[in-house]
Design an enzyme around this catalytic site. Sequence first.
Site, PDB file in Angstrom:
ATOM      1  N   HIS A 250     -11.713  59.351 -27.078  1.00  0.00           N
ATOM      2  CA  HIS A 250     -12.643  59.330 -28.232  1.00  0.00           C
ATOM      3  C   HIS A 250     -12.155  60.233 -29.367  1.00  0.00           C
ATOM      4  CE1 HIS A 250     -14.845  62.967 -26.578  1.00  0.00           C
ATOM      5  NE2 HIS A 250     -15.045  63.179 -27.852  1.00  0.00           N
TER       6      HIS A 250
ATOM      7  N   ASP B 140     -12.185  57.748 -20.789  1.00  0.00           N
ATOM      8  CA  ASP B 140     -12.008  58.603 -21.972  1.00  0.00           C
ATOM      9  C   ASP B 140     -10.764  59.471 -21.803  1.00  0.00           C
ATOM     10  OD1 ASP B 140     -12.422  59.736 -24.417  1.00  0.00           O
ATOM     11  OD2 ASP B 140     -14.182  60.933 -23.811  1.00  0.00           O
TER      12      ASP B 140
ATOM     13  N   GLN C 205     -19.613  70.568 -29.174  1.00  0.00           N
ATOM     14  CA  GLN C 205     -18.869  69.826 -30.196  1.00  0.00           C
ATOM     15  C   GLN C 205     -17.576  70.551 -30.573  1.00  0.00           C
ATOM     16  OE1 GLN C 205     -22.276  70.402 -30.710  1.00  0.00           O
ATOM     17  NE2 GLN C 205     -23.037  68.344 -30.364  1.00  0.00           N
ATOM     18  N   GLY C 206     -16.466  69.824 -30.538  1.00  0.00           N
ATOM     19  CA  GLY C 206     -15.167  70.404 -30.860  1.00  0.00           C
ATOM     20  C   GLY C 206     -14.363  70.801 -29.637  1.00  0.00           C
ATOM     21  N   ASP C 207     -15.035  70.921 -28.495  1.00  0.00           N
ATOM     22  CA  ASP C 207     -14.320  71.200 -27.238  1.00  0.00           C
ATOM     23  C   ASP C 207     -13.754  69.911 -26.639  1.00  0.00           C
ATOM     24  OD1 ASP C 207     -14.783  74.004 -27.100  1.00  0.00           O
ATOM     25  OD2 ASP C 207     -16.815  73.635 -26.381  1.00  0.00           O
ATOM     26  N   SER C 208     -14.203  68.780 -27.113  1.00  0.00           N
ATOM     27  CA  SER C 208     -13.753  67.488 -26.589  1.00  0.00           C
ATOM     28  C   SER C 208     -12.239  67.396 -26.522  1.00  0.00           C
ATOM     29  CB  SER C 208     -14.243  66.351 -27.490  1.00  0.00           C
ATOM     30  OG  SER C 208     -15.551  66.020 -27.175  1.00  0.00           O
TER      31      SER C 208
END
Length: 263
Positions: A79, A125, A215-218
């Site tokens: 993603h 993912d 959010q942003g650790d993905s």
Amino acid sequence: MFGFNRVKKAAAVATATAAAAATALLSAPAAVAAPQPIVGGTTTTTTAYPFVMQITDASQNQFCGGTLVSPTKVVTAAHCMVGESAGSVRVVGGRTYLNGTNGTVGRVSKIWIHPNYTSVTDGEDVAVLTLSTSMPYTPAKYVSASQTSVYAAGTTARILGWGTTSSNGSSSNQLRTATVPTVSDSSCGSSYGADFVRSDMVCAGYTSGGVDTCQGDSGGPLLIGGVLAGITSWGEGCAQAGYPGVYTRLTTFSNLVTTQLNS
Ligand code: 4AZ
């Protein structure tokens, strides 16, 4: 709302963090702990975790994490790579701070996204980036397909990233890390219903919440026993009681990643 968004506004990090800290000092009730980056956890460095990479745009604004698994291969989330091209992304190694200029900026020659990937709640993912030049950092080992016992409920897992300190909060300028217990598939299925795909996902977090990726650790690593066993993927908010973080179950994709390593 399920979270799985990349963070595109890293440039405003220092300002936003300072403003949030000032607001917290003025208005936070004494009993409420200030949110901590990743959400819970402590600061760390890319010296301690040399395989943790920033995935950035061409201006070196971080929007996801990644894990170096060979000198020229980086595992991240599918993603994170949707809508990207090899020329639009960079991989930055050896840079503990988002506002740093040190380390190694790698260009990308190829992006492999799992061919069946459609959305985080459907699974698959996983993506592998090929770098144009070698990274001078020690890669992480990743799980083999047969190591399914690493996900035994309660096993300690380590999360790492520059993500936000709370849902819709600010990113952390410094790399953060925390440990969270692996959650059983039955429990995670109770939390997320049909969106939890056992074959492709594994959950980690405390029943009471408080520590999580955000959010942003993905795209960044979930390490179990020091080995890359998961990829930060999605969750209902961040650090909420009853809603653990959801990670790509890398044993399922280990052979595919190996194929990409050799391609
Ligand atoms: C995200 O948007 C994200 N709490 C990552 C992890 C989690 C939620 C959202 C898990 O990148």
